[in-house]
Design an enzyme around this catalytic site. Structure first.
Site, short mmCIF file in Angstrom:
data_model
loop_
_atom_site.label_atom_id
_atom_site.label_comp_id
_atom_site.label_asym_id
_atom_site.label_seq_id
_atom_site.Cartn_x
_atom_site.Cartn_y
_atom_site.Cartn_z
CB CYS A 58 -0.79 -0.08 1.26
SG CYS A 58 -2.25 1.22 1.10
CG ASP A 70 -3.82 -0.29 10.32
OD1 ASP A 70 -3.85 0.74 9.57
OD2 ASP A 70 -2.82 -0.51 10.96
O1 LIG Z 1 -0.75 4.89 4.36
C1 LIG Z 1 -1.37 6.06 4.77
O2 LIG Z 1 -0.60 6.86 4.60
C2 LIG Z 1 -2.51 5.78 5.39
C3 LIG Z 1 -3.01 7.24 5.98
C4 LIG Z 1 -4.36 7.26 6.61
C5 LIG Z 1 -5.20 5.99 6.40
C6 LIG Z 1 -4.77 4.65 5.91
C7 LIG Z 1 -3.24 4.74 5.54
N1 LIG Z 1 -3.02 3.51 4.99
C8 LIG Z 1 -3.67 2.44 4.87
C9 LIG Z 1 -3.29 1.13 4.67
O3 LIG Z 1 -3.89 -0.12 4.11
C10 LIG Z 1 -1.92 0.84 4.94
O4 LIG Z 1 -1.04 -0.25 4.64
C11 LIG Z 1 -2.18 0.18 6.81
O5 LIG Z 1 -2.48 1.46 7.38
C12 LIG Z 1 -0.88 -0.44 7.37
O6 LIG Z 1 0.26 0.87 7.39
P1 LIG Z 1 1.63 0.24 7.77
O7 LIG Z 1 1.50 0.09 9.56
O8 LIG Z 1 2.67 1.48 7.64
O9 LIG Z 1 2.38 -1.09 7.17
#
Ligand SMILES: O=C(O)c1ccccc1NCC(=O)[C@H](O)[C@H](O)COP(=O)(O)O
Length: 208
Positions: free
Chosen positions: A9, A128
């Site tokens: 993502c 999440d």
């Molecule tokens: O990625 C972002 O900046 C974000 C911002 C606000 C809401 C969701 C967002 N990302 C969504 C996703 O699906 C991410 O992959 C997920 O939150 C996991 O993130 P991470 O912990 O950094 O792998």
């Protein structure tokens, strides 16, 4: 044998799309939430989607969006799946006649079975961590909070995953899919091909 699907993502560069699909990702996520450093313009999103080969899903990510924003993105960008990562109700998500994912920001006291039931029309529930800024925080949550009664075919595990913890995460939770953003980056929105490959290798290690 189950093959755990992988979503990478928060992509912003064509070379990272190539790295993700070449490493075996099943889906890529594009962020349409302006406060996020990973947010992409409609023009950049269309360029990124044009680089995606057949049979790889493109997921568009929103946080409490106005209906008009989602419709504008859908009019310009070929999204296969919508992901809602805010406080949206089922009706807010289902009105676009597209498959959609609902993210749950997990913390003690959140009834995930009730959450799942209240978003029955979702094609999956993405679990999440509860982080400031709604998501993309690079933090894990307590996986023991995931109820055994949650249908694993609807479960996407997310939140702070990386090459070092994803094998254990998959072995413990056995989700349908995993999702990662921070754990495969060198900085927000800039992915590392090496980290992506190592992450997917960790998933395959758990699949056996
Ligand atoms: O990625 C972002 O900046 C974000 C911002 C606000 C809401 C969701 C967002 N990302 C969504 C996703 O699906 C991410 O992959 C997920 O939150 C996991 O993130 P991470 O912990 O950094 O792998």
């Amino acid at each position: 044998m189950h093959r755990t699907r992988v979503k990478i993502c928060g992509l912003t560069r064509i070379e990272d799309v190539h790295a993700a699909v070449d490493a075996g990702a099943d889906a890529i996520g594009l962020v349409f939430y302006p406060p996020s450093a990973r947010c992409v313009t409609l023009e950049r999103a269309a360029e990124l989607v044009a680089a995606v080969p057949p049979f790889v899903s493109v997921v568009g990510l929103f946080v409490n969006p106005a209906e008009a924003l989602v419709r504008e993105v859908l009019a310009h960008v070929r999204l296969h799946v919508l992901q809602f990562h805010g406080d949206e109700h089922e009706a807010d998500c289902a009105r676009f006649a597209r498959p959609w994912l609902k993210a749950a920001r997990v913390r003690a006291g959140l009834d995930l079975l009730e959450f799942n039931a209240s978003h029955a029309g979702a094609t999956g529930i993405l679990l999440d961590a509860f982080v400031e800024g709604y998501g993309g925080g690079g933090r894990t949550f307590d996986w023991s909070l995931i109820p055994s009664g949650l249908n694993r075919r609807r479960l996407i595990l997310s939140g702070g995953l990386d090459a070092d913890n994803v094998t254990e995460a998959v072995r413990r939770v056995r989700p349908w899919a995993v999702d990662v953003s921070s754990g495969v980056e060198v900085e927000k929105g800039i992915k590392s091909a090496e980290k992506i490959s190592a992450f997917i290798a960790g998933v395959r290690n758990a699949d056996g």
